[in-house]
Design an enzyme around this catalytic site. Structure first.
Site, short mmCIF file in Angstrom:
data_model
loop_
_atom_site.label_atom_id
_atom_site.label_comp_id
_atom_site.label_asym_id
_atom_site.label_seq_id
_atom_site.Cartn_x
_atom_site.Cartn_y
_atom_site.Cartn_z
N ASN A 10 0.88 -1.17 0.00
CA ASN A 10 0.00 0.00 0.00
C ASN A 10 0.92 1.22 0.00
OD1 ASN A 10 -1.78 2.07 0.46
ND2 ASN A 10 -2.31 1.45 2.56
N LYS A 12 0.24 4.25 -0.36
CA LYS A 12 -0.39 5.46 0.23
C LYS A 12 -0.12 6.67 -0.67
CE LYS A 12 0.02 3.37 4.75
NZ LYS A 12 -0.13 3.56 6.18
N HIS A 95 -9.67 1.09 4.41
CA HIS A 95 -8.43 1.31 5.18
C HIS A 95 -8.73 2.28 6.33
CE1 HIS A 95 -4.36 2.53 6.21
NE2 HIS A 95 -3.95 1.44 5.61
N GLU A 97 -7.16 4.72 7.40
CA GLU A 97 -6.94 6.14 7.05
C GLU A 97 -8.15 6.70 6.30
OE1 GLU A 97 -3.09 5.58 5.21
OE2 GLU A 97 -2.27 5.05 7.17
N GLU A 167 -5.80 -5.12 10.19
CA GLU A 167 -4.80 -4.09 10.46
C GLU A 167 -5.11 -3.37 11.77
OE1 GLU A 167 -2.67 -2.92 6.58
OE2 GLU A 167 -4.26 -1.50 6.95
N GLY A 173 2.09 2.07 10.75
CA GLY A 173 3.04 3.17 10.62
C GLY A 173 3.69 3.57 11.94
N SER A 213 3.06 -2.42 10.29
CA SER A 213 4.51 -2.45 10.51
C SER A 213 5.14 -3.79 10.19
CB SER A 213 4.85 -2.00 11.95
OG SER A 213 4.40 -0.67 12.17
C1 PEP Z 1 -1.02 0.07 6.03
O1 PEP Z 1 -1.25 1.27 6.14
O2 PEP Z 1 -1.77 -0.64 5.35
C2 PEP Z 1 0.15 -0.46 6.74
C3 PEP Z 1 0.14 -1.70 7.09
O3 PEP Z 1 1.18 0.43 6.99
P1 PEP Z 1 2.59 0.10 7.69
O4 PEP Z 1 3.09 -1.20 7.09
O5 PEP Z 1 3.45 1.26 7.35
O6 PEP Z 1 2.32 -0.05 9.14
#
Ligand code: PEP
Length: 248
Positions: A10, A12, A95, A97, A167, A173, A213
């Protein structure tokens, strides 16, 4: 039945079109793995150049968002037919976000899941709890309810091809990963929820990713868990590390 692993990046709101093409070139030889579905979910403006850049490789193209109407007065939005024609196969829906920053609720997310399927796109449906819900101990009920809302009127045959990404928001993040056991606990619960809503065969077929992460160092342990069929990767999808996750 063995489920095929799916590792999706992803990106972003990162990478201009030229930077996106350069990243595809950098990752090209690192993400080769015939046993894994590899997906780059990229910003809308990067879809066409990325689709061109990955032509003839094992990489599939995904979008990060779309709107439920085919066309019309929806300033700033992009439609499923636009994505399809550009070569998109997967689309991230729900997601955290989009939910938290852009106010998307489960009614819209459910409409997006149905529209994606009707348009021949495979949803990567995200769910997950906040730190407050994790601490309160009510995270499993919350995620179960998200799945039930988001899959309202979605058929078993559709769910068999669906990808669900668990998630935990507190791990996105932040550099803080759920432990493999924490991730497995929720992914198993999601599969049980699908079994309750549909049937055992549908639960067996649906692919469930962990996201939060995930990196080259922790991917193998997470991906070894029985109910974790892949990863949705943010930060590490923009680096050569992504190849290590694909081959973990
Ligand atoms: C995401 O936003 O889908 C995600 C998993 O981000 P990160 O791997 O940076 O935590």
């Amino acid at each position: 039945m063995a489920r095929r692993r799916i590792i999706a990046g992803n990106w972003k709101m990162n990478k201009t079109p030229s930077e996106a093409v350069a990243l595809c070139a950098e990752l090209k030889d690192l993400v080769v793995n015939d046993a894994v579905d590899v997906v780059y979910c990229v910003p809308a403006i990067d879809i066409v150049p990325v689709a061109e850049a990955v032509k003839g490789t094992n990489v599939h193209v995904g979008a990060e968002n779309f709107y439920i109407e085919d066309k019309g007065a929806f300033t700033g939005e992009i439609s499923a037919p636009m994505l399809k024609e550009a070569g998109v196969e997967y689309v991230i829906i729900g997601h955290s976000e989009r939910r938290d920053i852009f106010g998307e609720n489960d009614i819209l997310i459910n409409a997006k899941v149905k529209k994606a399927f009707a348009s021949g796109l495979t949803p990567i449906l995200c769910c997950g709890e906040s730190l407050a819900l994790r601490k309160a101990g009510t995270y499993k009920e919350w995620i179960k309810r998200q799945i039930e809302w988001d899959l309202t009127d979605v058929t078993a045959d559709q769910v068999k091809t669906l990808v669900i990404a668990y998630e935990p928001i507190w791990a996105i993040g932040t550099g803080e990963t759920a432990t493999a056991d924490q991730a497995q606990e929720v992914c198993k619960m999601i599969r049980e929820t699908i079994a309750e809503m549909y049937d055992a065969a549908t639960a067996e077929a649906v692919r469930i990713q962990y996201g939060g992460s995930m990196n080259a160092g922790n991917a193998a342990e997470l991906l070894a868990k029985e109910d974790i069929d892949g990863g949705l990767i943010g930060g590490a999808s923009l680096k050569p590390d992504f190849g290590k996750i694909v081959n973990a």
